[in-house]
Design a protein around this motif. Structure first.
Motif, PDB file in Angstrom:
ATOM      1  N   ILE A 138       0.969  -1.174  -0.032  1.00 23.50           N
ATOM      2  CA  ILE A 138      -0.090   0.053   0.101  1.00 23.50           C
ATOM      3  C   ILE A 138       1.089   1.351   0.057  1.00 23.50           C
ATOM      4  CG2 ILE A 138      -1.760   1.142   1.264  1.00 23.50           C
ATOM      5  CD1 ILE A 138      -2.388  -1.436   2.514  1.00 23.50           C
ATOM      6  N   ILE A 139       0.570   2.224  -0.755  1.00 22.86           N
ATOM      7  CA  ILE A 139       1.439   3.410  -1.072  1.00 22.86           C
ATOM      8  C   ILE A 139       0.559   4.464  -0.264  1.00 22.86           C
ATOM      9  CG2 ILE A 139       2.235   4.872  -2.399  1.00 22.86           C
ATOM     10  CD1 ILE A 139       2.813   2.002  -3.114  1.00 22.86           C
ATOM     11  N   TRP A 140       1.504   5.084   0.703  1.00 27.04           N
ATOM     12  CA  TRP A 140       0.966   6.296   1.407  1.00 27.04           C
ATOM     13  C   TRP A 140       1.838   7.476   0.980  1.00 27.04           C
ATOM     14  CZ3 TRP A 140      -3.126   5.128   4.040  1.00 27.04           C
ATOM     15  CH2 TRP A 140      -3.371   4.005   4.502  1.00 27.04           C
ATOM     16  N   VAL A 141       1.082   8.655   0.789  1.00 29.76           N
ATOM     17  CA  VAL A 141       1.876   9.845   0.133  1.00 29.76           C
ATOM     18  C   VAL A 141       1.485  11.095   1.103  1.00 29.76           C
ATOM     19  CG1 VAL A 141       2.171  10.837  -1.989  1.00 29.76           C
ATOM     20  CG2 VAL A 141       0.980   8.744  -2.042  1.00 29.76           C
ATOM     21  N   LYS A 167       2.720   4.467  13.004  1.00 25.98           N
ATOM     22  CA  LYS A 167       1.536   3.706  12.907  1.00 25.98           C
ATOM     23  C   LYS A 167       1.856   2.287  12.219  1.00 25.98           C
ATOM     24  CE  LYS A 167      -2.959   3.128  10.541  1.00 25.98           C
ATOM     25  NZ  LYS A 167      -3.879   4.035   9.726  1.00 25.98           N
ATOM     26  N   MET A 169      -7.751   4.605   9.725  1.00 24.64           N
ATOM     27  CA  MET A 169      -7.703   4.884   8.337  1.00 24.64           C
ATOM     28  C   MET A 169      -8.141   3.578   7.659  1.00 24.64           C
ATOM     29  SD  MET A 169      -4.804   7.323   6.441  1.00 24.64           S
ATOM     30  CE  MET A 169      -3.987   7.819   7.935  1.00 24.64           C
ATOM     31  N   ILE A 181      -7.988   1.585   4.725  1.00 26.12           N
ATOM     32  CA  ILE A 181      -7.317   1.451   3.436  1.00 26.12           C
ATOM     33  C   ILE A 181      -8.115   1.085   2.133  1.00 26.12           C
ATOM     34  CG2 ILE A 181      -5.262   0.804   4.837  1.00 26.12           C
ATOM     35  CD1 ILE A 181      -5.726  -2.014   4.025  1.00 26.12           C
ATOM     36  N   LEU A 232      -5.219   9.643  -1.071  1.00 28.74           N
ATOM     37  CA  LEU A 232      -4.142  10.027  -0.397  1.00 28.74           C
ATOM     38  C   LEU A 232      -3.976  11.445  -1.085  1.00 28.74           C
ATOM     39  CD1 LEU A 232      -2.203   6.672  -0.487  1.00 28.74           C
ATOM     40  CD2 LEU A 232      -3.408   7.743   1.491  1.00 28.74           C
ATOM     41  N   ILE A 276      -6.683   4.460  -3.497  1.00 33.46           N
ATOM     42  CA  ILE A 276      -6.278   2.970  -3.501  1.00 33.46           C
ATOM     43  C   ILE A 276      -7.835   2.131  -3.294  1.00 33.46           C
ATOM     44  CG2 ILE A 276      -5.567   1.173  -1.781  1.00 33.46           C
ATOM     45  CD1 ILE A 276      -3.610   3.017  -0.724  1.00 33.46           C
TER      46      ILE A 276
END
Lengths: 304, 177, 752
Positions: A14-17, A30, B1, B3, B8, B14
């Protein structure tokens, strides 16, 4: 026209930006060890292909604009470089252009397409970058953040002692600026098996400062690049401090350098060769400077 | 959150744990793709979109065969992941030139800047990038700009002549301006 | 970088536009409906027994459509151009880490890759023979039933032992040459499509479509007529795609699944499985009289064959043949041995053994010149062949004065100071020259079929066809230019058909610098009858005298009528029935029965300038001048490109490239550590000088130049290094470490 295409899919992280450093730290807090900070990822992707575990969460640093800033603090006499600044920023950043040795070093890394993606911070955090010896020689400090605190640390101290490097977010590299630098000199040399676009056989960098009588007050000599463990040559530095250029016994400097460093070994280049070349490059660079000093033709510019 | 369906900060959505909705412009056309976020751009171009002018040779960013422009900057499509190009604009070899061929392509034809042609797409993209930064490149500029693009056939002679031809032409047009 | 060739009028390559626009579909770019993706499981060990292979788990993975092993090969489970000794799939033993054990076809490359991990192979490791020395030990385990010697080759004339006793100067040296990667930018790959008749179409690169068809037919156990090979275009080959690579696996998988199967090697897979240039160790003893005339030359060649034969014997024969190069040596003894090991398979590679042997020969010339204090050009001239001398195996060859013309030109170049390089504090400069002689074609005793076809097709195009492939070398330009020149038609009239066994005639392989020769010779044979057929048709149809008609742009012209063709080719095509001329002949070969002896030779010379860095021992080439004698230039850009490109390929071989193996494993697997020259390594100061003259009466026309540019540069660079710092290098690639040790020992660095 908008084209919609359905792909075949395999599992992915999963990509967090995040857009601020604080958000990035928060995400890291987290997910802990299930997350990694990722910027240009030019090195990371190769490591993933070679079997390094792909994290479940990628915290992309690419949208944090603060990490791309290059600034000069005139009061503190510091150049600060945001860690996500691209390796190619020597071509575009108006401030960096004033620091030829940084430009020279950046230009020696990879090739344009990689430099457009890879970052200065990534080069350091990857642990094998050519910028490491440069920044060691230039007495860099790093602004690093972890889940608990933000801290400005001495680069060499941090390299030697930090246990949690890969859990850390590097935000800025701070370099002391010496203006009107008639009494100082720094150098950077990279040698690879090919002229360009190759891992370093070794990269050396150094900086020296002397007083008005030509007596060396401070010396920093660093080795790194490729698979070489970054190293600051403190013994050799001590041998030079307090001497004038003409008083230095270069044979003993050669002995000192070659006995002090422990470069890497691989199928193509031996340790012995690396030792000698490191010493040769450092001695030639230092000697060239002392010739100039004694000729008295010194021009000053910005230096770090 | 949550997912699932999280938006984002760069507008990337996503969809579930494994796919993202990717928005991008390729050669001036808008695309929305469902893909793994870490899928490599070169695979998206070649396999999903059949834009096979972009080649794959080393897969690790060391040969330049997959060079494309990402918002005008030269990159290796094998070292760029899907999530990194969201909202961005890509130019591949198919997007260079229009009704007639580009001057770089013409120079390669006239000077023999290719043989097998497999490095050529990437090489031409890299030359486009060079000239966009530096219309009248010197020998040093050419070497720096093309140092990431390997060619095994030409020994670079024809490529160098092609770039020098363009540099001379640009120099000439500057003189008469 | 300027070309010093006379600026001849030159056309744009027929494949040019599609290459610069990226629109050309390579065979690895193809996709077909319902296509599967294949992967090959390669050996985990360089040498082991296979105790068991279990594919059950792999077969159970969703998306996997077939898993094949040796049990699934219907025909002969072997391939190899000369001797089929390489298993398609290993049964009970692996001999190198590229050996194939199983192949998977699946819905995607990822699934196929995953499936490979679930094929369980139980091995029992065997002793690794990772050098010819180890393989030649009396107690060494046998890699093949007949032992560990793949091939021996020798040539002897006179009595070297006696001649050495009369010598004033003798030089003895051992030269070591590395394994080189072809490094074509397009890795091996393609698609095999099953056809309704039970046959297949193979879309995959090769340098000899008909040979692929033969080999695949043997493996599949189906007639050649059921196999079509489409082998064009190719993203580089240099000899590397001549042998089978992915074709057997994609073919077997396609037949097993009845679906198209694509295989496209990653660079790592390519390096693991592909053939390389033979590493060789060459020991030479050469003696002269006081004037520099060579009296005796004794050569021992040991080639590391790797695990299987492929074209190894022919490569060794070539090295043995070229041991004397362009020199006349009264007493010579050459012995070559090619030895099986557990290293990667060595095979054909541009230069074909000439690169290695010439490095040794020219190295000897330079060392002797130094001992005798003679100019390097003079010692060469003293021993140089003349126009009608016999060839290097004492056999008759086509008369040629290429050797002396090349040496003369090289001498002129070496006298012209390029730049006034001044030694600086940490740099030394040097210059070096070398020359070479290189045979074209396969040589005496080999089936070397040549031929072509010309026809006026239904569309009114002059269709010219050869069984060749366009690997990038510029064959299409050669064909187009020669057809226009020999037939007199326009560029628009020409249609070239190559690279598809279903439509092309037999021309032999696209190897051995033979393509240009064959196209030219075929046209000499075909143009008369073809013109005759067309003119006769027009004459019959119009009752104009045949002698007044000739072929020109767009059609058949009538003498005196200059405003356009009398009849267009299109009009002609509508009525003509007898419109095809075929030719089939053997490549020109020496009349003397010497194994592998060539008949047509080209010559090359090189002058280079180098810079040696005293701090690191690194060598940089600053300028390259090539001199080539290979007959008339057919396609100027193609000619320059072959010479420059070949030169840089060997520059890499001299300075950078080493496909090193340690204990039978590759020490490098991609372009991050296998370094080929990039643009920074190439001197912009590169020139190609062509000598186009052939001796009077030569009827063989232009020769191919695919290989000749790769040879002389190697010894020239080594001589230049000697000129700069006074040390002889005998092992390639030139080791910076070795250079630095020499610099140290000469006291050139004051602190050491």
């Amino acid at each position: 026209m908008v084209n919609q295409i359905e792909p075949s899919i395999t599992s992915s992280p999963i990509i967090w930006v995040p857009s601020t450093i604080e958000e990035a730290i928060e995400l890291k807090r987290k997910f802990g060890s299930k997350a990694e900070f990722v910027s240009g990822s030019t090195l990371l992707q190769l490591q993933w292909m070679n079997g390094r575990k792909i994290p479940e969460n990628i915290i992309s640093l690419e949208q944090i604009s603060k990490l791309k800033e290059v600034q000069i603090d005139e009061d503190k006499k510091t150049l600060s470089i945001g860690a996500s600044s691209q390796l190619s920023s020597y071509k575009t950043d108006r401030l960096l252009k004033n620091f030829p040795i940084i430009c020279e070093a950046l230009k020696s890394i990879a090739a344009p397409a990689v430099r457009n993606r890879g970052t200065i911070g990534g080069n350091i955090m990857g642990g094998v970058g050519d910028l490491i010896p440069l920044f060691l020689a230039l007495k860099a400090k790093l602004l690093v953040h972890d889940e608990k605190e933000s801290e400005l640390v001495d680069f060499w101290e941090w390299l030697q002692h930090s246990q949690r490097k890969n859990q850390t977010l590097l935000s800025t590299i701070h370099l002391p600026i010496i203006k009107e630098c008639a009494n100082s000199y720094s150098f950077y040399k990279k040698i690879g098996r090919r002229e360009t676009f190759t891992a370093a056989i070794l990269t050396v960098s150094g900086s020296i400062r002397w007083d008005d009588h030509g007596v060396i007050e401070e010396a920093k000599l660093a080795l790194g690049g490729g698979d070489n463990k970054p190293f600051l040559l403190e013994n050799t530095e001590h041998k030079m401090i307090g001497k004038k250029g003409e008083e230095i016994d270069w044979k003993s400097v050669f002995e000192s350098i070659t006995s002090e460093i422990a470069p890497a070994d691989d199928a193509f280049v031996s340790v012995d060769y690396r030792k000698k070349v490191a010493a040769n490059l450092m001695i030639a660079a230092l000697q060239s400077k002392f010739t100039v000093i004694s000729n008295g033709k010194e021009e000053s510019s910005y230096e770090v | 959150m949550d997912i699932n369906n999280t938006v984002l900060h760069n507008g990337l959505t996503i969809k579930d744990k494994q796919t993202i909705n990717l928005n991008l412009m390729i050669n001036g056309e808008k695309y929305i793709l469902k893909t793994s976020p870490t899928e490599k751009l070169v695979n998206i171009l070649r396999d999903q979109l059949q834009l096979v002018g972009t080649k794959i040779s080393c897969g690790i960013g060391r040969c330049g065969a997959c060079s494309v422009l990402l918002d005008g900057d030269l990159v290796n499509a094998c070292l760029v992941m899907a999530y990194q190009v969201n909202g961005k604009s890509i130019t591949t070899i198919e997007g260079i030139g229009g009704v007639s061929i580009d001057e770089v392509q013409e120079a390669f034809l006239l000077e023999g800047g290719f043989q097998c042609g497999y490095c050529t797409s990437g090489m031409i993209v890299a030359v486009k990038y060079l000239l966009s930064m530096c219309p009248n490149p010197t020998e040093a500029d050419i070497k720096e700009a093309l140092s990431g693009n390997l060619c095994r056939c030409t020994g670079y002679g024809g490529i160098i002549r092609a770039v020098q031809r363009l540099a001379n032409a640009n120099n000439y047009s500057k003189d008469i301006d | 970088m300027k070309s010093k060739l006379i600026e001849k009028e030159d056309r744009i390559r027929p494949d040019g536009l599609s290459k610069v626009t990226g629109s050309l579909q390579y065979l690895t770019d193809l996709t077909f409906p319902d296509m599967l993706y294949g992967k090959v499981l390669r050996s985990k060990y360089p040498h082991a027994k296979i105790l068991s292979i279990n594919t059950e788990k792999a077969e159970a993975i969703p998306g996997v459509e077939a898993v094949l092993t040796y049990k699934d090969v219907p025909g002969m489970n072997r391939f190899g151009i000369i001797i089929p000794d390489q298993p398609v799939f290993c049964e009970d033993r692996v001999r190198y880490i590229g050996d194939a054990i199983a192949a998977v076809a699946a819905q995607s490359f990822e699934i196929a890759e995953e499936a490979l991990k679930h094929i369980e192979v139980v091995y029992e490791e065997l002793q690794i023979l990772d050098s010819p020395d180890k393989s030649l030990r009396p107690n060494a385990i046998r890699l093949h039933p007949a032992g560990n010697i793949c091939h021996r080759s020798s040539y002897q004339n006179g009595d070297v032992q006696q001649a050495f006793e009369e010598c004033v100067a003798i030089v003895e040296e051992t030269y070591e040459l590395p394994r080189q990667l072809h490094a074509y930018m397009e890795t091996e790959g393609g698609v095999v499509v099953p056809e309704e008749n039970g046959g297949i179409t193979v879309y995959a690169a090769t340098q000899h479509g008909f040979k692929d068809r033969f080999q695949i037919s043997r493996i599949l156990g189906i007639p050649e007529s059921m196999i079509r090979i489409v082998s064009n275009p190719i993203g580089g080959s240099f000899g590397g795609k001549d042998e089978q690579n992915i074709q057997p696996y994609a073919s077997l998988l396609a037949l097993a699944t009845k679906r198209p199967v694509k295989i496209h090697n990653t660079r790592q897979e390519s390096i693991r499985a592909s053939i390389k240039r033979h590493p060789m160790k060459i020991t030479v003893k050469t003696g002269t009289d006081s004037t520099g005339k060579i009296l005796a030359h004794q050569v021992k060649i040991i080639a590391d064959k790797g695990a299987y034969t492929t074209l190894g014997p022919a490569v060794l024969d070539f090295s043995v043949e070229h041991a004397a190069g362009p020199y006349i040596i009264p007493n010579i003894e050459t012995e070559g041995i090619s030895v099986y090991t557990n290293n990667g398979v060595s095979g054909e590679f541009r230069g074909f053994g000439g690169n290695q042997i010439t490095f040794a020969l020219e190295g000897q010339m330079d060392r002797l010149a130094e001992v005798l204090k003679i100019d390097p050009i003079e010692i060469r001239r003293k021993n140089l062949r003349t126009t009608t001398d016999l060839g290097p195996l004492g056999h008759r060859i086509a008369p040629t004065d290429g050797a002396s013309l090349v040496l003369e030109k090289v001498q002129k170049l070496s006298k012209q100071l390029k730049k006034d390089y001044k030694d600086s504090l940490w740099k030394r400069y040097g210059t070096g020259i070398a020359i070479t002689m290189h045979g074209g074609g396969l040589g005496f005793g080999r089936l070397d079929s040549a031929g072509g076809r010309i026809s006026l097709n239904k569309q009114g195009e002059i269709e010219i066809s050869f069984g060749f492939e366009e690997c990038g070398q510029g064959l299409l330009s050669v064909i187009e230019n020669l057809v226009i020149e020999e037939i007199g038609c326009s560029q628009q009239d020409v249609k070239i058909v190559i690279g598809d066994t279903s439509v092309v005639p037999i021309s032999g392989s696209s190897t051995a610098s033979r393509g240009t020769s064959i196209v030219w010779q075929s046209l000499q044979k075909m143009k008369g009858p073809f013109k005759e057929k067309l003119c006769k048709y027009v004459s019959d149809a119009t009752s104009i005298c045949k002698e007044e008609l000739y072929l020109g742009p767009y059609g058949i012209w009538k003498v005196g009528k200059e405003d356009g063709p009398f009849m267009t080719y299109k009009e002609c095509a509508e009525g003509i029935v007898d419109q095809t001329v075929l030719t089939s002949f053997h490549f020109p070969v020496t009349p003397d029965a010497v194994n592998g002896g060539h008949f047509l030779y080209t010559f090359g010379g090189v002058k280079v300038d180098v810079e040696v860095d005293l701090l690191s021992g690194k060598v940089k080439v600053l300028s390259i001048d090539h001199v080539i004698s290979a007959g008339p230039i057919v396609s100027p850009k193609g000619y320059i490109g072959q010479i420059e490109g070949g030169g840089v390929m060997s520059l890499g071989y001299t300075l950078l490239e080493d496909m090193k193996m340690i204990n039978g494993q590759y020490a490098t697997t991609n372009f991050d550590s296998y370094l080929i020259p990039n643009i920074v390594d190439v001197p912009f100061d590169t020139n190609v000088f062509a000598i186009e003259d052939l001796v009077e009466g030569d009827s063989y026309g232009p020769r191919g130049v695919g290989e000749i540019g790769t040879i002389a540069i190697i010894p020239a660079v080594v001589k230049a290094v000697h000129d700069a710092i006074g040390c002889w290098v005998s092992k390639l690639p030139i080791s910076s470490e070795e250079i630095l040790e020499n610099i140290e020992s000469k006291g050139m660095l004051t602190w050491i």
